[in-house]
Write a protein that holds these residues in place. Structure first.
Motif, short mmCIF file in Angstrom:
data_model
loop_
_atom_site.label_atom_id
_atom_site.label_comp_id
_atom_site.label_asym_id
_atom_site.label_seq_id
_atom_site.Cartn_x
_atom_site.Cartn_y
_atom_site.Cartn_z
N UNK A 24 0.95 -1.12 -0.15
CA UNK A 24 -0.10 0.04 -0.12
C UNK A 24 0.94 1.33 0.09
N UNK A 25 2.06 1.18 0.33
CA UNK A 25 2.95 2.47 0.46
C UNK A 25 3.36 2.63 -0.99
N UNK A 27 1.44 2.07 -3.52
CA UNK A 27 0.04 2.78 -4.12
C UNK A 27 0.16 4.22 -3.73
N UNK A 28 0.20 4.67 -2.32
CA UNK A 28 0.57 5.84 -2.04
C UNK A 28 1.40 6.77 -2.68
#
Lengths: 190, 606
Positions: A24-25, A27-28
Motif C-alpha cells: 500500500x505504500x 500505491x500511496x
C-alpha cells in the motif's frame, strides 16, 4: 504532505508491480503523483467539486483493484485518465449536461459577466463548450500533453485532437471575448 | 486576411499547427500590419495563461485523500486478503457434511450469532485441517467480526497438537486455501508451510506479511527448542542463485548475530548453542546478501517552520524529537506525523537533544549555554545546568546512558560530564580531548562512549570511568561524528576533512577512507541497528546509504533543498527499515526497501 521529484523516484511500472503484491505504500506514492492531475481534470470536466472527488476516487480505486488482480498497467497516467474521463462523460450524459459535438450549433452562450472571480468565469466558460472539446483542451492546454499523448488517451487520431483543440480554443475565445473587450481597450489583458 | 481568418491562423500558429513556411510568413506579415491582429495574439496568449493559472490552483481536499486511502485499506482487508471469502460463498457444501459433537456445539453457538445477519460458511476443509476427532464442521465464521476471530483463534489454539501432527500435504493445503476462512495471515502461512517441521510446539497465529519476496518459514514464532538441538532454518521467495544472509537474535531483535552467509538454498542447519540462555526471545532474520538491491521510497515529507538540528528517536521509534534553531524542541508521532508537544525555554538554537530509554525524560543543549532536562510530556523543566567551555560556555552534545540514570554531556572545553538524571548532580567529569567535544554516543551495550572532538581526534572510552579504550588516528580537520557496529568491531568516523573512515576497533587499524562528497564536509555518520547500512549526511548534499562492509554507495536520498550551509541529519528507525532525515526545515522519512524477512514472532531455546 507532498512528494517531490527526485532521482530516486521509481517508475510507475515498478510501483504497480508492488501494488500487485499488496504494497500500500507503493500505491500511496502513485496516488501522490497523480492525485492533483486527476482531480483537476475531473473538476474542470464536471464543474462540480463533490462529484469530481467521487470520480477521481473511483479512478484510483479501479487502479488499485486492477493491480491487485494482476493486471499489468504500463501507463498509469493514461489508465487513470481513461477511467476518469469515461466516468465524467457518463455522468454528464446522465445529468443531461452532455453537449453533443455538432459543428453547426452556434456557440452563443451567456456568461455571468457579473462574476468577479476570474477562475469561476474560466471554469464556466469551459463548461459551455462540448465535453469532447473540453476534455481535449484540458489534456492539451492544462495538463500539457502532446497531441500524440492526448490521442492515445482518448483513443483518437492526432488530427482529431488537433481539430478539437482548435475548435475548443475558438469557442472559448468567442465565449470570453465579451469579457475581454468589456471596459477596456482591445489589448488589455483580463 | 480577414479578422476571422486571422484569429484562426493565430491559434493554429500558436498551437504549432501552422507548418507551411509560406502560410506562416503570410500570417506574420499580416500581423505586422494589423494592430488588431497583434492584439488578438496577445489576447490569446493571455487567455491561455489565465487557464493555466486557474488550473494550477485546483487540488483535491485532504479529506478526500484520506477518504480514498481509507477505502483502499478496506478493499485490501475485505477483498484482497486470503481470509476474504467471496460473497457468493458456497453454503450448500458444508451443510452436506457430517457434524462432530464438538464442532456441532461451536456451530450452534455461531449459528446463534449468525442470527445477527452476517455469516460466512466455514468450509469442511477447516475441519480436515484441524484434524483429530473432528469429522466435520458446522462452525460459522463471520467476516470482519471480532467475535468470529476470537472463536477461530480458540479453535486453533485448542487443536494445536492436532494441527501440527496432521499438517496437510502441499496440494491439499492449496485446495484448502481456496475455501479456508480465518483471520488474515494464518491460513496463508499454513498453506505455504507445506510439510512443515515436527519440532513445532505451541505456535501463536502469525502476523500478516506486508510485502512479497523473501519470507521466513521456520522457525517463525512459538517454537521451543532444546539446547544443542538442530534447527532446519527455512525460507522461500528468492531464486536459488540469490545468496542469503542468516542472522539470529536472542533478544527480540535488539542485537543480531550472523550465523551464515552465502546460503543459496534452504534449509540451513543450525544447532541451538548449548550455552544459550534459557529465554524465549529468539528471532531469525534472512536477507539478501547483496544489499545493492535497496530501493528507498520517500514516504513522508513534513515541513517545519524553522531550521532543524540533529533529530533523535525514542527507543521504539514512535516518537521523534526535533531540536530547532528557534530554541524549541518539538515532539512528533512518527506514525501519524502529529505534533504532540512543543517545549520552549531555551533562548537560542538547540544543538542536541536526547531521550531517556523509558521515553519519559529528554535533555537538551543549546547555544544559550545551558543544559536542560525535561519531563517532555508535561513540558516541565526538571534541571538546568550551565554549559562548560574555554571560549564558549556551551555544552555541545548530550546523551542518556542505557539505563537512563546518567546523562553524559560533551562540553566546549573537551570535558565530558556525567550527571545524575534524578538529582541533577554532577557525578564525574573527565577530559578525553583538549578541545570541544563534537559528538558523543554510547555503544550498543552501553559500556563505552564514542567521542569525537574539534581537535580532529576520535576514540572509544569506558563509560563508567572515562578511561581510554581505543584512540583512532586523527582526521585532518574536525572529527564531527562517530558510529559503531552493534558487535563493537567496526567504528566509523566522519570529518570536516571530507572523509569517512572505517576502523577496526580491536586494533585501531584504518580499514578504508572514502571521500563521498568530493571533499565536502561530512556532517553525520550513523549505522543502522541491524548493521546493513551506513547513512552519511553532509552539508547540503544528498544523504548516502552505504554498505558498511565495503564502503560502496547503495542509494542516494535527495534533499528537498540544496542549502550547502545546513547539515543533513539522518537517523535510523530501531528496526532499520526506515530512515528519517532532517535538513533545513524539512523532515523526510524514507522506507528502506530491501528483500528481507524476520520470524513473525519469537521462539525459544531451553
Amino acid at each position: 504532505m507532498a512528494a517531490f521529484s527526485s532521482d530516486v523516484m521509481i517508475t510507475d511500472e515498478k510501483l504497480t508491480q508492488r501494488v500487485m503484491q499488496g504494497d500500500q505504500d507503493a500505491f500511496r506514492l502513485l496516488f501522490e503523483r497523480y492525485r492533483t492531475l486527476l482531480y483537476r481534470f475531473c473538476s474542470l470536466m464536471l464543474g462540480n467539486h463533490t462529484i469530481a472527488e467521487d470520480v477521481y476516487q473511483e479512478a484510483f480505486i479501479a487502479l488499485y483493484r486492477a493491480c491487485r488482480q494482476g493486471e499489468v498497467i504500463h501507463n498509469v497516467r493514461s489508465y487513470l485518465l481513461t477511467v476518469a474521463r469515461r466516468r465524467c462523460l457518463n455522468h454528464l450524459r446522465s445529468k443531461g449536461r452532455y453537449v453533443p459535438l455538432d459543428d453547426d450549433v452556434p456557440l452563443v452562450y451567456e456568461l455571468n459577466l457579473d462574476a468577479i472571480d476570474l477562475s469561476e468565469v474560466l471554469r464556466e466558460a469551459l463548461l459551455k463548450i462540448p465535453a469532447q472539446y473540453r476534455e481535449t483542451f484540458l489534456l492539451f492546454e492544462i495538463e500539457g500533453y502532446s497531441y500524440k499523448e492526448v490521442a492515445a488517451c482518448l483513443d483518437v487520431s492526432s488530427d482529431i485532437v488537433r481539430n478539437r483543440i482548435y475548435r475548443a480554443k475558438k469557442a472559448l475565445q468567442k465565449i470570453l471575448d465579451p469579457l475581454l473587450d468589456r471596459g477596456a481597450t482591445g489589448t488589455t489583458e483580463l | 486576411m480577414d479578422a476571422m481568418n486571422l484569429q484562426e491562423s493565430i491559434i493554429a500558429l500558436l498551437q504549432g499547427d501552422l507548418t507551411d513556411k509560406g502560410a506562416v510568413n503570410d500570417l506574420l506579415q499580416a500581423l505586422a500590419k494589423s494592430q488588431e491582429g497583434q492584439a488578438a495574439v496577445v489576447r490569446h496568449i493571455s487567455l491561455m495563461r489565465k487557464f493555466h493559472v486557474m488550473g494550477s490552483s485546483i487540488s483535491p481536499s485532504p479529506a478526500a485523500d484520506a477518504s480514498l486511502l481509507a477505502q483502499i485499506t478496506q478493499i485490501e482487508n475485505n477483498e484482497m486478503s486470503p481470509s476474504a471469502a467471496p460473497p457468493e460463498a458456497n453454503s450448500a457444501e458444508w451443510l452436506r457434511k457430517s457434524f462432530s459433537s464438538r464442532s456441532f456445539v461451536v456451530g450452534i453457538l455461531l449459528s446463534l450469532i449468525a442470527g445477527m445477519g452476517v455469516g460466512w460458511a466455514l468450509r469442511p476443509a477447516y475441519k480436515s485441517f484441524l484434524g483429530t476427532g473432528v469429522s466435520g464442521s458446522s462452525a460459522i465464521v463471520m467476516d470482519s467480526s471480532s467475535i468470529s476471530h476470537r472463536i477461530v483463534d480458540k479453535q486453533i489454539v485448542d487443536d494445536n497438537a492436532a494441527v501440527h501432527s496432521q499438517i496437510p500435504e502441499r496440494n491439499q493445503a492449496d485446495s484448502l486455501s481456496k475455501n479456508f476462512n480465518v483471520r488474515n495471515g494464518v491460513r496463508d502461512k499454513e498453506e505455504r508451510k507445506g510439510s512443515g517441521n515436527r519440532e513445532n510446539n505451541v505456535r501463536p497465529a502469525p502476523q500478516v506479511k506486508k510485502s512479497g519476496g523473501l519470507n521466513v518459514l521456520f522457525p517463525n514464532g512459538g517454537e521451543r527448542f532444546k539446547k544443542g538441538s538442530m534447527l532446519n532454518i527455512k525460507w522461500q521467495g528468492v531464486a536459488d542463485t540469490t545468496p542469503i544472509v542468516v542472522q539470529v537474535s536472542p533478544d527480540n531483535g535488539k542485537t543480531w548475530s550472523l550465523i551464515a552467509k552465502g546460503i543459496l538454498t534452504p534449509p540451513l542447519h543450525w544447532r541451538a548453542p548449548n550455552n544459550s540462555p534459557d529465554q524465549g526471545g529468539y528471532l531469525v532474520k534472512v536477507s539478501e546478501e547483496n544489499a545493492a538491491g535497496v530501493l528507498p521510497l520517500l514516504m513522508q515529507q513534513v515541513r517545519h517552520d524553522t531550521v532543524l538540528n540533529i533529530p533523535t528517536l525514542s527507543k521504539d521509534g514512535t516518537l521523534l524529537f526535533l531540536p530547532d534553531y528557534g530554541g524549541r524542541i518539538t515532539v512528533w508521532d512518527t506514525q501519524t506525523w502529529r505534533l504532540i508537544q512543543k517545549l520552549e525555554g531555551h533562548s537560542k538554537s538547540i544543538l542536541h537533544v536526547t531521550v531517556s530509554p523509558d521515553n519519559s525524560t529528554i535533555a537538551s543543549t543549546s547555544l544559550d549555554g545551558t543544559v536542560r532536562v525535561w519531563d517532555w510530556q508535561t513540558g516541565r523543566q526538571l534541571h538546568q545546568i550551565a554549559g562548560k567551555g574555554k571560549v564558549l560556555q556551551i555544552s555541545w552534545v548530550v546523551v542518556f546512558s542505557s539505563t537512563g540514570d546518567t546523562l553524559a554531556i560533551g562540553n566546549d572545553d573537551g570535558t565530558v560530564t556525567f550527571l545524575d538524571t534524578r538529582s541533577g548532580k554532577e557525578l564525574l567529569t573527565f577530559q578525553p580531548f583538549d578541545e570541544a567535544i563534537r559528538s558523543l554516543s554510547y555503544s550498543a551495550d552501553g559500556k563505552q562512549l564514542l567521542i569525537t572532538s574539534t581537535n580532529k581526534g576520535s576514540g572509544i572510552f569506558d563509560a563508567q570511568t572515562g578511561l581510554l579504550i581505543r584512540r583512532f588516528a586523527d582526521h585532518e580537520l574536525i572529527a564531527n561524528s562517530m558510529t559503531m557496529s552493534q558487535d563493537g568491531t567496526l567504528a566509523i568516523t566522519g570529518s570536516f576533512d571530507g572523509t569517512v573512515r572505517f576502523w577496526d576497533v580491536a586494533t585501531g587499524r584504518l580499514i578504508r577512507s572514502i571521500q563521498y562528497f568530493g571533499g565536502d564536509k561530512i556532517g553525520r555518520v550513523i549505522l543502522s541497528p541491524d548493521g546493513q547500512f551506513l547513512a552519511v549526511g553532509g552539508f547540503g548534499r544528498d544523504v548516502l546509504l552505504v554498505d558498511p562492509s565495503t564502503g560502496a554507495v547503495l542509494a542516494t536520498l535527495p534533499l528537498a533543498v540544496a542549502d550547502g550551509r545546513i547539515g543533513a541529519w539522518p537517523i535510523f528507525s530501531p528496526d532499520s527499515h526506515s530512515l528519517i532525515v532532517t535538513h533545513e526545515s524539512d523532515i523526510l522519512k524514507w522506507r528502506l526497501d530491501i528483500n528481507r524477512d524476520v520470524s513473525d514472532d519469537v521462539w525459544s531455546i531451553h
